[in-house]
Write an enzyme that holds these catalytic residues in place. Structure first.
Site, PDB file in Angstrom:
ATOM      1  N   GLU A  45       0.859  -1.195   0.000  1.00  0.00           N
ATOM      2  CA  GLU A  45       0.000   0.000   0.000  1.00  0.00           C
ATOM      3  C   GLU A  45       0.887   1.235   0.000  1.00  0.00           C
ATOM      4  OE1 GLU A  45      -1.987  -0.245   3.738  1.00  0.00           O
ATOM      5  OE2 GLU A  45      -3.050  -2.082   3.235  1.00  0.00           O
ATOM      6  N   LYS A  54       2.414   4.543   1.224  1.00  0.00           N
ATOM      7  CA  LYS A  54       2.452   5.107   2.573  1.00  0.00           C
ATOM      8  C   LYS A  54       2.083   6.586   2.464  1.00  0.00           C
ATOM      9  CE  LYS A  54       5.274   5.187   6.733  1.00  0.00           C
ATOM     10  NZ  LYS A  54       5.107   6.595   7.071  1.00  0.00           N
ATOM     11  N   ASP A  92       1.485  10.318   3.282  1.00  0.00           N
ATOM     12  CA  ASP A  92       2.143  11.245   4.197  1.00  0.00           C
ATOM     13  C   ASP A  92       1.108  12.218   4.761  1.00  0.00           C
ATOM     14  OD1 ASP A  92       4.077  12.476   5.606  1.00  0.00           O
ATOM     15  OD2 ASP A  92       5.034  13.472   3.915  1.00  0.00           O
ATOM     16  N   TYR A 142      -6.745   1.847   5.966  1.00  0.00           N
ATOM     17  CA  TYR A 142      -5.817   0.757   5.649  1.00  0.00           C
ATOM     18  C   TYR A 142      -5.716  -0.314   6.728  1.00  0.00           C
ATOM     19  CZ  TYR A 142      -2.893   4.012   8.324  1.00  0.00           C
ATOM     20  OH  TYR A 142      -2.422   4.883   9.275  1.00  0.00           O
ATOM     21  N   LYS A 163      10.876   3.169   2.618  1.00  0.00           N
ATOM     22  CA  LYS A 163      10.861   4.624   2.431  1.00  0.00           C
ATOM     23  C   LYS A 163      11.513   5.031   1.114  1.00  0.00           C
ATOM     24  CE  LYS A 163       9.455   6.911   5.651  1.00  0.00           C
ATOM     25  NZ  LYS A 163       9.886   7.181   6.976  1.00  0.00           N
ATOM     26  N   CYS A 183      31.415  23.710  29.032  1.00  0.00           N
ATOM     27  CA  CYS A 183      29.982  23.739  28.775  1.00  0.00           C
ATOM     28  C   CYS A 183      29.547  25.177  28.492  1.00  0.00           C
ATOM     29  CB  CYS A 183      29.248  23.195  30.003  1.00  0.00           C
ATOM     30  SG  CYS A 183      27.472  23.448  29.911  1.00  0.00           S
ATOM     31  N   CYS A 237      27.140  26.333  31.706  1.00  0.00           N
ATOM     32  CA  CYS A 237      27.590  26.551  33.089  1.00  0.00           C
ATOM     33  C   CYS A 237      29.101  26.664  33.211  1.00  0.00           C
ATOM     34  CB  CYS A 237      27.063  25.428  33.985  1.00  0.00           C
ATOM     35  SG  CYS A 237      27.899  23.867  33.678  1.00  0.00           S
ATOM     36  N   CYS A 256      29.082  17.680  29.707  1.00  0.00           N
ATOM     37  CA  CYS A 256      29.311  18.688  30.726  1.00  0.00           C
ATOM     38  C   CYS A 256      29.421  17.963  32.057  1.00  0.00           C
ATOM     39  CB  CYS A 256      28.127  19.652  30.750  1.00  0.00           C
ATOM     40  SG  CYS A 256      28.029  20.595  32.254  1.00  0.00           S
ATOM     41  N   CYS A 307      24.387  22.326  36.388  1.00  0.00           N
ATOM     42  CA  CYS A 307      24.236  22.881  35.048  1.00  0.00           C
ATOM     43  C   CYS A 307      22.755  23.089  34.754  1.00  0.00           C
ATOM     44  CB  CYS A 307      24.856  21.950  34.025  1.00  0.00           C
ATOM     45  SG  CYS A 307      24.601  22.511  32.337  1.00  0.00           S
TER      46      CYS A 307
HETATM   47  S1  IVH Z   1      -0.123   0.562   8.763  1.00  0.00           S
HETATM   48  C1  IVH Z   1       0.351  -1.311  12.926  1.00  0.00           C
HETATM   49  N1  IVH Z   1      -0.522   1.488   6.334  1.00  0.00           N
HETATM   50  O1  IVH Z   1       2.558   5.442   8.666  1.00  0.00           O
HETATM   51  C2  IVH Z   1       0.423  -0.779  11.533  1.00  0.00           C
HETATM   52  N2  IVH Z   1       0.358   2.982   7.972  1.00  0.00           N
HETATM   53  O2  IVH Z   1       5.074   4.927  10.090  1.00  0.00           O
HETATM   54  C3  IVH Z   1       0.378   0.686  11.460  1.00  0.00           C
HETATM   55  N3  IVH Z   1       0.714   5.254   7.189  1.00  0.00           N
HETATM   56  O3  IVH Z   1       1.288   5.752  11.918  1.00  0.00           O
HETATM   57  C4  IVH Z   1       0.312   1.397  10.221  1.00  0.00           C
HETATM   58  N4  IVH Z   1       0.008   4.950   5.130  1.00  0.00           N
HETATM   59  O4  IVH Z   1       0.182   7.090  10.044  1.00  0.00           O
HETATM   60  C5  IVH Z   1      -0.090   1.769   7.581  1.00  0.00           C
HETATM   61  N5  IVH Z   1      -0.936   2.196   4.186  1.00  0.00           N
HETATM   62  C6  IVH Z   1      -0.534   2.465   5.404  1.00  0.00           C
HETATM   63  C7  IVH Z   1      -0.090   3.761   5.778  1.00  0.00           C
HETATM   64  C8  IVH Z   1       0.353   3.962   7.085  1.00  0.00           C
HETATM   65  C9  IVH Z   1       0.489   5.824   5.993  1.00  0.00           C
HETATM   66  C10 IVH Z   1       1.293   5.944   8.361  1.00  0.00           C
HETATM   67  C11 IVH Z   1       0.492   5.793   9.638  1.00  0.00           C
HETATM   68  C12 IVH Z   1       1.431   5.195  10.638  1.00  0.00           C
HETATM   69  C13 IVH Z   1       2.766   5.534  10.055  1.00  0.00           C
HETATM   70  C14 IVH Z   1       3.823   4.540  10.507  1.00  0.00           C
END
Ligand code: IVH
Length: 687
Positions: free
Chosen positions: A122, A124, A126, A231, A319, A413, A416, A431, A437
């Site tokens: 899926e 991810k 943002d 999701y 990522k 430091c 301090c 420090c 401090c």
């Molecule tokens: S699954 C326990 N699926 O990514 C599984 N997360 O880095 C939890 N996110 O907090 C997440 N798209 O906000 C999942 N297709 C996707 C996602 C997704 C975005 C985000 C989500 C999560 C964060 C984790």
């Protein structure tokens, strides 16, 4: 249905009046607990509004009452405890990381090379994660992720764009999890509008979505055109889906929006094909994605794999590469942290790196600066990946000014003026001022009240700074004397301070008093011992069970037992030992414990035979892998240890078990073979 005969103009006026009126009554009812009309009068107002909207759908207002569910909008969001925690994901950046993910799954589940592992991929998104609870198909509550355990109640805001009712064959209870986002076009338009009215400009769609979702006035949220994808799920009353891909299909059948780019993948090669495709498509998508999430498709495997710390073992986020840009490094500043570490920070000419304005970057430590030869006045390459703090990856030497000088890392430091010392084997200079401090004392206090520690409402980082500066709080225990101090000397009451009044001070004292009841794990974490994050604090708490058990053991020499705790290594054990060698630390804990009620660790709710027991696995297991055996025992509340001692309750001996089994027999510890163990934990036998 009552026919209301209105012209379009009259309808518009009427809808405006109704929106205002209903909002007022909502506020009276939910916000102030003081309703002025009866429920049926209120219902008839809403009903009238719906009737007019049905006849004039083009006149539905952004702040229409039908888009709100009439929940509290009371100046602050209330808290929601997630029934099933909202966790995060481990990250992968390379092919090696993905292969490693597969290998670990194979090993954990004991699968051979031939067995096919299907993942559900899926995008991810943002954005911001949310949880939405449906009861009998009706949306009843929505929350932010918060710290994963407790989020904020944003029901009214989510109600402006989530379906109010599920379609099809819904279960009695369903909590869906997903991501809220803003499309690129909406983001652009919003900023144009914001600029026109002189309001805040958002740096990227994610910030804009966050700002729009966390509005106390849900009509603002309604006007922002937020969107979502679902999701995953939290609580569900009837769960018969067999795979992640089925969950996706099921969600669609309920009328929820899922991402259209999802796909089942059957090998690492397919993963890379999908990854490259999506990466190429990314600039054309109408929303931001920062990678791909792969989830093991089979739900039964997901269940067996379970979780490690705060992430599922059955999913990983792949990522996309970090975004980079060049800018001027204006100055290197030295910050002093809670443990006294001197951290260099780069001040940069602000630059847009992949949609986020960056003006500071961490330089980590002295060696890092030397290794990369980073100097003030350099043009540097700045990199940002996900939520990670921006970093400097390289220097553009061709652009270095002729008069540039190597950066001289301080020996004292900056706060301090105590000596900054670098111990052998350490990367950071520290420090030596300890609590003398200011930076360390304040940072320590800030840590003490942070979210995963005492988390006192109304006592955040800012208040700690000012209370410390004004000598109201010098050490953690002082927090718990504030009320007494106020009573003794009303003239010096906190209520006379700027920004405070009697009401807010009373609320603060109430919040502090509530926190006098604190879990052992939070208490241990709050002490701010190096290397003890909340995960390790939980391990320690579970292992020692009670404050007295823990404190007494720590004051003695418990090094060997600490090391025997699975998950505690030499570094942690060393640091705890060092911490307890300092008399003032022991005194501080003693004083605090007298002011608090530190709760014992509750055994997990399941009536497990092994909760609280210590188990050692030895020899090779045939039916499940060692990792799975350990994870299962822990999920039933047991502690898994690596060595046998008189404190061990059970030793599970697989094939060719050796010295540990022998020692168990000598000590009279109960031993079992693998089959006996599996039967035992399934509740078949008691001993
Ligand atoms: S699954 C326990 N699926 O990514 C599984 N997360 O880095 C939890 N996110 O907090 C997440 N798209 O906000 C999942 N297709 C996707 C996602 C997704 C975005 C985000 C989500 C999560 C964060 C984790």
């Amino acid at each position: 249905m009552i026919e209301i005969k209105l012209s379009s103009k009259q309808a518009k006026v009427e809808l405006k009046k109704l929106a205002k009126k209903i909002a007022e009554h909502d506020k009276l009812y939910h916000g102030e607990d003081e309703p002025r009309i009866s429920d049926s009068e209120y219902d008839s107002l809403r009903h009238k509004n719906e009737e007019i909207e049905a006849q004039f759908p083009h006149l539905i207002r952004a702040d229409s009452p039908s888009k709100k569910v009439g929940f509290a909008v009371s100046g602050k969001f209330s808290k929601v405890t997630h029934k099933v925690p909202m966790l995060s994901l481990a990250n992968a950046f390379s092919r090696e990381d993905i292969e490693d993910f597969y290998d670990k799954i194979r090993r954990f589940l004991g699968l051979d090379e031939q067995e096919e592992i299907v993942v559900f991929a899926e995008p991810k998104i943002d954005g911001l994660s949310f949880s939405a609870r449906y009861e009998n198909g009706v949306f009843v509550q929505g929350a932010t992720r918060g710290d994963g355990a407790v989020g904020e109640d944003i029901t009214a805001n989510l109600a402006t764009f989530l379906p109010q009712k599920l379609e099809g064959d819904f279960p009695e209870i369903l909590e869906v999890r997903g991501e809220v986002y803003m499309s690129h076009a909406d983001f652009k338009n919003l900023n144009i509008n914001q600029e026109a009215i002189g309001a805040k400009i958002f740096a990227n769609p994610r910030n804009a979505a966050a700002g729009s979702l966390r509005q106390l006035d849900s009509s603002i949220t309604a006007s922002r055109n937020l969107r979502y994808f679902v999701y995953g799920m939290g609580e569900i009353s009837d769960n018969s889906t067999k795979s992640q891909s089925n969950i996706n299909i099921y969600f669609k059948s309920l009328g929820l929006i899922t991402n259209p780019l999802v796909q089942e993948l059957r090998s690492v090669d397919q993963i890379f094909e999908y990854y490259n495709n999506l990466y190429a498509k990314r600039p054309d998508l109408e929303y931001d994605i920062d990678g791909i999430v792969y989830k093991i498709n089979r739900r039964d495997w997901q269940e067996r794999l379970g979780f490690i710390s705060r992430s599922p073992r059955w999913a990983i986020a792949h990522k996309f590469p970090a975004e980079q840009a060049k800018t001027l490094l204006e100055k290197i500043d030295i910050q002093v942290g809670r443990t006294g570490a001197l951290t260099p920070v780069a001040h940069l000419t602000p630059i847009n790196v992949g949609g986020v304005i960056v003006s500071r970057a961490t330089l980590h430590n002295e060696d890092e600066i030397r290794r990369k030869d980073i100097r003030e006045g350099d043009i540097v390459v700045v990199q940002r990946a996900g939520d990670v703090i921006p970093q400097i990856v390289a220097v553009d030497l061709a652009k270095r000014p002729v008069k540039s000088k190597e950066f001289a890392f301080p020996d004292r430091c900056p706060i301090c003026d105590s000596h900054a010392v670098r111990e052998e084997g350490e990367v950071a200079k520290r420090c030596s001022g300890g609590l003398v401090c200011r930076a360390q004392a304040v940072e320590q206090l800030k840590h003490f009240v942070s979210k995963s520690a005492f988390d006192i409402d109304g006592l955040g980082q800012k208040q700690i700074e000012t209370f410390w500066k004004d000598r109201l709080i010098a050490k953690p225990a002082d927090i718990f004397y504030l009320e007494e101090r106020d009573e003794k000397d009303p003239l010096k009451s906190l209520a006379h301070r700027e920004g405070w009044g009697k009401k807010s001070v009373d609320k603060l004292f109430q919040a502090i008093n509530e926190r006098r009841n604190i879990g052992l794990d939070r208490f241990i974490y709050a002490l701010g011992i190096r290397y003890i994050g909340s995960g390790t604090a939980k391990l320690l708490a579970r292992n020692y069970g009670s404050f007295d058990g823990w404190f007494e053991s720590m004051k003695g020499d418990d090094y060997e037992n600490l090391l025997a705790i699975d998950g505690v290594g030499g570094k942690v054990a060393d640091e705890i030992t060092r911490f307890f060698e300092e008399k003032h630390n022991v005194e501080a804990i003693k004083e605090l414990s007298g002011l608090l009620n530190i709760k014992d660790v509750e055994a997990p709710q399941s009536k497990s035979l092994i909760s609280g027991k210590t188990v050692v696995f030895t020899g090779s297991l045939a039916k499940i892998t060692r990792a799975e055996a350990k994870a299962r025992a822990e999920s039933l509340g047991a502690k898994v240890s690596g060595s046998v001692s008189a404190r061990t309750d059970y030793v599970v001996a697989g094939e060719s078990a050796g010295s540990k089994l022998k020692k168990a027999n000598e000590l009279g510890v109960t031993t079992m073979n693998e089959d006996e163990w599996l039967e035992f934990i399934s509740g078949g036998k008691n001993s």
